[in-house]
Design a protein around this motif. Structure first.
Motif, PDB file in Angstrom:
ATOM      1  N   LYS A 284      10.451  10.361  26.062  1.00 10.22           N
ATOM      2  CA  LYS A 284      12.021   9.839  25.981  1.00 10.22           C
ATOM      3  C   LYS A 284      12.809  10.351  24.811  1.00 10.22           C
ATOM      4  CE  LYS A 284      13.055   4.944  27.347  1.00 10.22           C
ATOM      5  NZ  LYS A 284      13.013   3.993  26.861  1.00 10.22           N
ATOM      6  N   THR A 285      14.065  10.796  24.964  1.00 12.20           N
ATOM      7  CA  THR A 285      14.901  11.335  24.162  1.00 12.20           C
ATOM      8  C   THR A 285      15.757  10.323  23.413  1.00 12.20           C
ATOM      9  OG1 THR A 285      14.866  13.449  25.258  1.00 12.20           O
ATOM     10  CG2 THR A 285      16.619  13.137  23.461  1.00 12.20           C
ATOM     11  N   ILE A 286      15.621  10.267  22.224  1.00  9.19           N
ATOM     12  CA  ILE A 286      16.392   9.100  21.381  1.00  9.19           C
ATOM     13  C   ILE A 286      17.333   9.823  20.653  1.00  9.19           C
ATOM     14  CG2 ILE A 286      16.046   7.227  19.721  1.00  9.19           C
ATOM     15  CD1 ILE A 286      13.544   6.528  20.744  1.00  9.19           C
ATOM     16  N   TYR A 287      18.513   9.133  20.766  1.00 10.20           N
ATOM     17  CA  TYR A 287      19.575   9.782  19.627  1.00 10.20           C
ATOM     18  C   TYR A 287      19.972   8.681  18.402  1.00 10.20           C
ATOM     19  CZ  TYR A 287      20.395  13.086  23.601  1.00 10.20           C
ATOM     20  OH  TYR A 287      20.091  13.819  24.452  1.00 10.20           O
ATOM     21  N   GLN A 288      19.773   9.340  17.285  1.00  9.47           N
ATOM     22  CA  GLN A 288      20.000   8.731  16.169  1.00  9.47           C
ATOM     23  C   GLN A 288      21.157   9.426  15.240  1.00  9.47           C
ATOM     24  OE1 GLN A 288      16.328   8.410  14.255  1.00  9.47           O
ATOM     25  NE2 GLN A 288      15.723   6.776  15.459  1.00  9.47           N
ATOM     26  N   ILE A 289      21.493   8.793  14.153  1.00 10.72           N
ATOM     27  CA  ILE A 289      22.434   9.423  13.150  1.00 10.72           C
ATOM     28  C   ILE A 289      21.740   9.534  11.953  1.00 10.72           C
ATOM     29  CG2 ILE A 289      24.578   9.218  11.948  1.00 10.72           C
ATOM     30  CD1 ILE A 289      25.741   7.762  14.296  1.00 10.72           C
ATOM     31  N   LYS A 290      21.832  10.895  11.499  1.00 10.09           N
ATOM     32  CA  LYS A 290      21.135  10.986  10.033  1.00 10.09           C
ATOM     33  C   LYS A 290      22.287  10.631   9.125  1.00 10.09           C
ATOM     34  CE  LYS A 290      19.078  14.103   6.995  1.00 10.09           C
ATOM     35  NZ  LYS A 290      18.843  15.493   6.446  1.00 10.09           N
ATOM     36  N   GLY A 291      22.229   9.628   8.392  1.00  7.11           N
ATOM     37  CA  GLY A 291      23.196   9.055   7.407  1.00  7.11           C
ATOM     38  C   GLY A 291      23.345   9.990   6.232  1.00  7.11           C
ATOM     39  N   LEU A 292      24.287  10.175   5.915  1.00  7.05           N
ATOM     40  CA  LEU A 292      24.722  11.059   4.754  1.00  7.05           C
ATOM     41  C   LEU A 292      25.487  10.219   3.478  1.00  7.05           C
ATOM     42  CD1 LEU A 292      25.936  14.140   6.621  1.00  7.05           C
ATOM     43  CD2 LEU A 292      23.798  13.759   5.626  1.00  7.05           C
ATOM     44  N   GLY A 293      26.416   9.218   4.002  1.00  7.95           N
ATOM     45  CA  GLY A 293      27.019   8.547   3.449  1.00  7.95           C
ATOM     46  C   GLY A 293      27.506   7.186   4.030  1.00  7.95           C
ATOM     47  N   ALA A 294      27.454   5.946   3.387  1.00  4.47           N
ATOM     48  CA  ALA A 294      27.928   4.638   3.859  1.00  4.47           C
ATOM     49  C   ALA A 294      28.418   3.801   2.735  1.00  4.47           C
ATOM     50  CB  ALA A 294      26.427   4.054   4.652  1.00  4.47           C
ATOM     51  N   VAL A 295      29.396   2.786   3.622  1.00  4.14           N
ATOM     52  CA  VAL A 295      30.009   1.827   2.791  1.00  4.14           C
ATOM     53  C   VAL A 295      29.667   0.354   3.589  1.00  4.14           C
ATOM     54  CG1 VAL A 295      32.331   0.894   1.866  1.00  4.14           C
ATOM     55  CG2 VAL A 295      31.764   3.548   2.038  1.00  4.14           C
ATOM     56  N   ILE A 296      29.220  -0.286   2.754  1.00  4.39           N
ATOM     57  CA  ILE A 296      28.962  -1.623   3.537  1.00  4.39           C
ATOM     58  C   ILE A 296      29.943  -2.480   2.874  1.00  4.39           C
ATOM     59  CG2 ILE A 296      27.198  -3.619   3.625  1.00  4.39           C
ATOM     60  CD1 ILE A 296      25.066  -1.507   3.565  1.00  4.39           C
ATOM     61  N   LYS A 297      30.598  -3.323   3.736  1.00  2.65           N
ATOM     62  CA  LYS A 297      31.801  -4.147   3.292  1.00  2.65           C
ATOM     63  C   LYS A 297      31.252  -5.825   3.377  1.00  2.65           C
ATOM     64  CE  LYS A 297      34.931  -1.187   5.801  1.00  2.65           C
ATOM     65  NZ  LYS A 297      35.528  -0.732   7.033  1.00  2.65           N
TER      66      LYS A 297
ATOM     67  N   VAL B  40      29.701   4.375   8.502  1.00  2.65           N
ATOM     68  CA  VAL B  40      28.669   5.302   8.136  1.00  2.65           C
ATOM     69  C   VAL B  40      29.027   6.775   8.515  1.00  2.65           C
ATOM     70  CG1 VAL B  40      26.380   6.058   8.426  1.00  2.65           C
ATOM     71  CG2 VAL B  40      26.770   3.773   8.376  1.00  2.65           C
ATOM     72  N   GLU B  41      28.838   7.684   7.681  1.00  2.00           N
ATOM     73  CA  GLU B  41      29.087   9.042   7.943  1.00  2.00           C
ATOM     74  C   GLU B  41      27.759   9.934   8.177  1.00  2.00           C
ATOM     75  OE1 GLU B  41      32.578  11.434   6.466  1.00  2.00           O
ATOM     76  OE2 GLU B  41      31.158  12.763   5.596  1.00  2.00           O
ATOM     77  N   GLY B  42      27.491  10.696   9.277  1.00  2.00           N
ATOM     78  CA  GLY B  42      26.270  11.214   9.483  1.00  2.00           C
ATOM     79  C   GLY B  42      26.178  12.259  10.636  1.00  2.00           C
ATOM     80  N   GLU B  43      25.087  12.917  10.708  1.00  6.33           N
ATOM     81  CA  GLU B  43      24.926  13.919  11.807  1.00  6.33           C
ATOM     82  C   GLU B  43      24.195  13.372  12.877  1.00  6.33           C
ATOM     83  OE1 GLU B  43      22.537  18.074  12.144  1.00  6.33           O
ATOM     84  OE2 GLU B  43      23.771  17.793  10.376  1.00  6.33           O
ATOM     85  N   VAL B  44      24.401  13.487  14.306  1.00  3.01           N
ATOM     86  CA  VAL B  44      24.021  12.983  15.469  1.00  3.01           C
ATOM     87  C   VAL B  44      22.842  13.972  15.748  1.00  3.01           C
ATOM     88  CG1 VAL B  44      23.971  12.525  17.885  1.00  3.01           C
ATOM     89  CG2 VAL B  44      26.000  12.125  16.165  1.00  3.01           C
ATOM     90  N   TYR B  45      21.518  13.487  15.914  1.00  2.00           N
ATOM     91  CA  TYR B  45      20.384  14.399  16.284  1.00  2.00           C
ATOM     92  C   TYR B  45      19.617  13.467  17.177  1.00  2.00           C
ATOM     93  CZ  TYR B  45      17.513  11.366  13.258  1.00  2.00           C
ATOM     94  OH  TYR B  45      16.628  10.408  12.518  1.00  2.00           O
ATOM     95  N   SER B  46      18.587  14.367  17.823  1.00  2.00           N
ATOM     96  CA  SER B  46      17.915  13.766  18.898  1.00  2.00           C
ATOM     97  C   SER B  46      16.249  14.014  18.439  1.00  2.00           C
ATOM     98  CB  SER B  46      18.033  14.269  20.210  1.00  2.00           C
ATOM     99  OG  SER B  46      17.766  15.889  20.220  1.00  2.00           O
ATOM    100  N   ILE B  47      15.437  12.900  18.954  1.00  2.00           N
ATOM    101  CA  ILE B  47      14.043  12.876  18.714  1.00  2.00           C
ATOM    102  C   ILE B  47      13.401  12.858  20.162  1.00  2.00           C
ATOM    103  CG2 ILE B  47      13.837  12.735  16.261  1.00  2.00           C
ATOM    104  CD1 ILE B  47      13.308   9.976  16.790  1.00  2.00           C
ATOM    105  N   ASN B  48      12.392  13.419  20.478  1.00  2.00           N
ATOM    106  CA  ASN B  48      11.682  12.901  21.533  1.00  2.00           C
ATOM    107  C   ASN B  48      10.601  12.115  21.028  1.00  2.00           C
ATOM    108  OD1 ASN B  48      13.183  14.550  23.162  1.00  2.00           O
ATOM    109  ND2 ASN B  48      12.114  16.564  22.735  1.00  2.00           N
ATOM    110  N   VAL B  49      10.439  11.077  22.043  1.00  2.00           N
ATOM    111  CA  VAL B  49       9.266  10.114  21.685  1.00  2.00           C
ATOM    112  C   VAL B  49       8.296   9.997  22.755  1.00  2.00           C
ATOM    113  CG1 VAL B  49       8.819   7.741  20.787  1.00  2.00           C
ATOM    114  CG2 VAL B  49      10.674   8.843  20.137  1.00  2.00           C
ATOM    115  N   GLU B  50       6.970  10.036  22.618  1.00  2.00           N
ATOM    116  CA  GLU B  50       5.984   9.867  23.965  1.00  2.00           C
ATOM    117  C   GLU B  50       5.735   8.270  24.046  1.00  2.00           C
ATOM    118  OE1 GLU B  50       3.214  13.283  25.057  1.00  2.00           O
ATOM    119  OE2 GLU B  50       2.050  11.619  24.174  1.00  2.00           O
ATOM    120  N   THR B  51       6.136   7.902  25.003  1.00  2.00           N
ATOM    121  CA  THR B  51       5.659   6.538  25.421  1.00  2.00           C
ATOM    122  C   THR B  51       4.467   6.419  26.393  1.00  2.00           C
ATOM    123  OG1 THR B  51       7.604   6.202  26.898  1.00  2.00           O
ATOM    124  CG2 THR B  51       7.736   5.641  24.506  1.00  2.00           C
TER     125      THR B  51
END
Lengths: 183, 149
Positions: B136-149, B103-114
């Motif tokens: 809590k700060t959670i890090y995710q990747i915003k997927g731009l392109g992917a290859v599933i093998k 997967v190619e994508g951009e790393v971003y963060s979101i703040n989640v209140e728990t």
């Protein structure tokens, strides 16, 4: 040939071409309209079973073999992953097992496609992208042409200027009323 | 008309046969050549924030209804990262669970209140049983392109 006849021919032949796509888009439309009530693409079955774990939990392959043996599952393992100390996920074709070491329990999740509807949803939601985008655009344009030509087919009392106009007005008012109510 | 229909069916058949052997592509073409270890991103998120990365891992979970996210296993145990895509732009299939994905994508963060009950863990100053809010700060990747093998 007068214009009414031309419209009739366009409406008829375009209608033949669009028949398949109209069915696909409308069936899928109903399916995805109820996202909150059901999964329009998959049938997911989850069952839980108790298992006896091997004495040592160090050898993952041994654990997997033992569990598959107890569950009489013959499918080959695609991969496995341990998201936490007490959980092990085992992936098989169309199936995944979540093993809970703490409770000696395994959850079997089986995923089956809703064959036919899933493919229709894929086309409706433009999953293939690429050339299908333009086919879908052409289909949308065809629907506009079908709508316009359809207005002018019937002559006389059933025509647009007589009885037909009330139906057209009702069709236009319906979405406007809902927009006014819900916005 | 009949021969035109046969030609159409023939092209369809060849297209399906040619596609069968490739990995399935989703979204944009992958441009990056070098992969970044998921454990690297999880352990040094600030370094990768806002950057486009190429990651590889086993698909361990997929959004069942909309296919709008999937979770990739890290190269290290007990770690995974979520790949989130814009709804409808890319739809990950559920049957991909257990398969490898690039997967190619951009790393971003979101703040989640728990919310959790105060248990004095990590030296919290609160009354036992009191509801404590935590961001809590959670890090995710915003997927731009992917290859599933």
């Amino acid at each position: 040939m007068n214009w009414r006849k031309i419209f009739k021919v366009i409406h008829r032949d375009l209608g033949y071409i669009c028949f398949g796509l109209v069915i696909i888009y409308s069936v899928s439309g109903i399916a995805v309209n109820h996202f909150d009530e059901w999964n329009p693409n998959y049938i997911i079955n989850k069952t839980e079973k108790n298992i006896i774990l091997p004495e040592t939990l160090n050898d993952r392959e041994l654990i997997i073999l033992s569990i598959l043996d107890q569950l009489a599952i013959k499918d080959s393992v695609l991969s496995s992953f341990q998201p936490s100390q007490n959980i092990l996920q085992i992936f098989l074709k169309g199936k995944s097992l979540t093993v809970n070491f703490k409770d000696s329990e395994v959850q079997i999740e089986e995923v089956k496609n809703r064959t036919g509807i899933k493919e229709m949803n894929s086309l409706h939601l433009n999953v293939p992208k690429k050339l299908w985008t333009y086919v879908a655009d052409l289909f949308a344009l065809s629907l506009i042409i079908l709508g316009i030509t359809g207005l002018f087919i019937a002559p006389g009392n059933s025509g647009l200027m007589k009885r037909g106009k009330w139906f057209v007005i009702a069709g236009i008012l319906l979405p406007i009323i809902f927009l006014l109510i819900y916005q | 008309m009949k021969s035109l229909f046969k030609l159409f069916i023939g092209i369809l058949f060849i297209t399906v046969m040619l596609k069968a052997d490739e990995g399935t592509k989703y979204g944009k073409e992958i441009e990056l050549k070098e992969t970044t270890k998921i454990s690297e991103i999880i352990n040094n998120p600030a370094e990768y924030l806002g950057k486009t990365v190429l990651v590889e891992g086993t698909i361990i979970n997929v959004c069942a209804k909309r296919g709008c996210w999937m979770e990739l296993s890290s190269d290290k145990e007990f770690e995974s990262i979520r790949i989130k895509v814009n709804d409808g732009e890319i739809i990950f299939p559920m049957e991909a669970k257990g398969q490898k994905a690039l997967v190619e994508g951009e790393v971003y963060s979101i703040n989640v209140e728990t919310e959790h009950k105060c248990d004095h863990k990590e030296g919290e100053s609160c009354e036992t049983g009191e509801q404590k809010k935590e961001v809590k700060t959670i890090y995710q990747i915003k997927g731009l392109g992917a290859v599933i093998k």
